[in-house]
Write an enzyme that holds these catalytic residues in place. Structure first.
Site, mmCIF file in Angstrom:
data_model
loop_
_atom_site.group_PDB
_atom_site.id
_atom_site.type_symbol
_atom_site.label_atom_id
_atom_site.label_comp_id
_atom_site.label_asym_id
_atom_site.label_seq_id
_atom_site.Cartn_x
_atom_site.Cartn_y
_atom_site.Cartn_z
ATOM 1 N N ARG A 83 -41.699 -52.771 51.689
ATOM 2 C CA ARG A 83 -42.906 -52.478 52.478
ATOM 3 C C ARG A 83 -43.448 -51.084 52.174
ATOM 4 O O ARG A 83 -44.654 -50.860 52.182
ATOM 5 C CB ARG A 83 -42.638 -52.639 53.978
ATOM 6 C CG ARG A 83 -42.366 -54.065 54.402
ATOM 7 C CD ARG A 83 -43.524 -55.013 54.004
ATOM 8 N NE ARG A 83 -43.268 -56.385 54.339
ATOM 9 C CZ ARG A 83 -42.815 -57.314 53.490
ATOM 10 N NH1 ARG A 83 -42.529 -57.005 52.250
ATOM 11 N NH2 ARG A 83 -42.652 -58.556 53.874
ATOM 12 N N GLU A 103 -45.143 -51.656 48.960
ATOM 13 C CA GLU A 103 -46.369 -52.378 49.241
ATOM 14 C C GLU A 103 -47.452 -51.443 49.788
ATOM 15 O O GLU A 103 -48.632 -51.567 49.444
ATOM 16 C CB GLU A 103 -46.086 -53.495 50.243
ATOM 17 C CG GLU A 103 -47.300 -54.314 50.624
ATOM 18 C CD GLU A 103 -46.971 -55.360 51.679
ATOM 19 O OE1 GLU A 103 -47.513 -56.476 51.552
ATOM 20 O OE2 GLU A 103 -46.206 -55.055 52.615
ATOM 21 N N SER A 158 -46.350 -33.069 45.042
ATOM 22 C CA SER A 158 -45.008 -32.931 44.489
ATOM 23 C C SER A 158 -43.982 -33.670 45.325
ATOM 24 O O SER A 158 -43.945 -33.527 46.541
ATOM 25 C CB SER A 158 -44.629 -31.452 44.413
ATOM 26 O OG SER A 158 -43.275 -31.311 44.045
#
Length: 164
Positions: free
Chosen positions: A105, A108, A131
């Site tokens: 997730r 995603e 960074s």
């Protein structure tokens, strides 16, 4: 969260490449019923960073490793022989795309919102990156009447691309 959920099977993928001491760290953590936050406070670090070190994604200093060993009741010599000055993290853990539901997730979220976030970063900061080397990650539980929410913060330094 139940303390039994704190154990990690370190003998299978993607954990098979972890240092052998990692399973002992996880087992001692579970046996003592400690959270990553409690261990982090004992050594003066952040909970997400300590969890990353348990997974071989960050490197404890000798002093930090001694404090972790003491906190967990593991002989410091054993920890130092596995994760001491001679050992360096091999960052990046697991398959791509990830198969663990929580990690997938997060992946995603970058697939869905990555370009939008990139566009907003460029609008606000210019041409550069955030960074991950100089980044703080915070996870908070946010109560909500519809169900608790996960508040995840990445606090990374902006690095402009060099012009040469």
């Amino acid at each position: 969260m139940s303390q039994s959920a704190a154990t990690v099977p370190t003998n299978n993928s993607p954990y098979a490449d972890l240092p052998s001491i990692s399973s002992k760290l996880f087992e001692a953590k579970a046996r003592k019923g400690l959270t990553f936050d409690q261990i982090a406070k004992a050594i003066g670090k952040d909970e997400v960073w300590v969890a990353a070190a348990f997974y071989g994604q960050a490197k404890f200093t000798t002093d930090e490793l001694k404090k972790v060993s003491e906190t967990l009741g593991i002989p410091a010599e054993e920890s130092l022989s596995s994760l001491g000055d001679h050992w360096w993290p091999n960052r990046g853990l697991g398959p791509m795309p990830p198969t663990d539901p929580v990690i997938y997730r997060l992946y995603e979220s970058v697939l869905v919102y990555g370009h939008a976030i990139k566009a907003v970063v460029h609008e606000k900061f210019g041409d550069g990156i955030m960074s991950m080397i100089d980044c703080k990650v915070n996870v908070e539980k946010k109560p909500d009447p519809k169900g608790d929410r996960v508040l995840l913060t990445f606090d990374g330094k902006f690095l402009p691309y060099a012009k040469w």
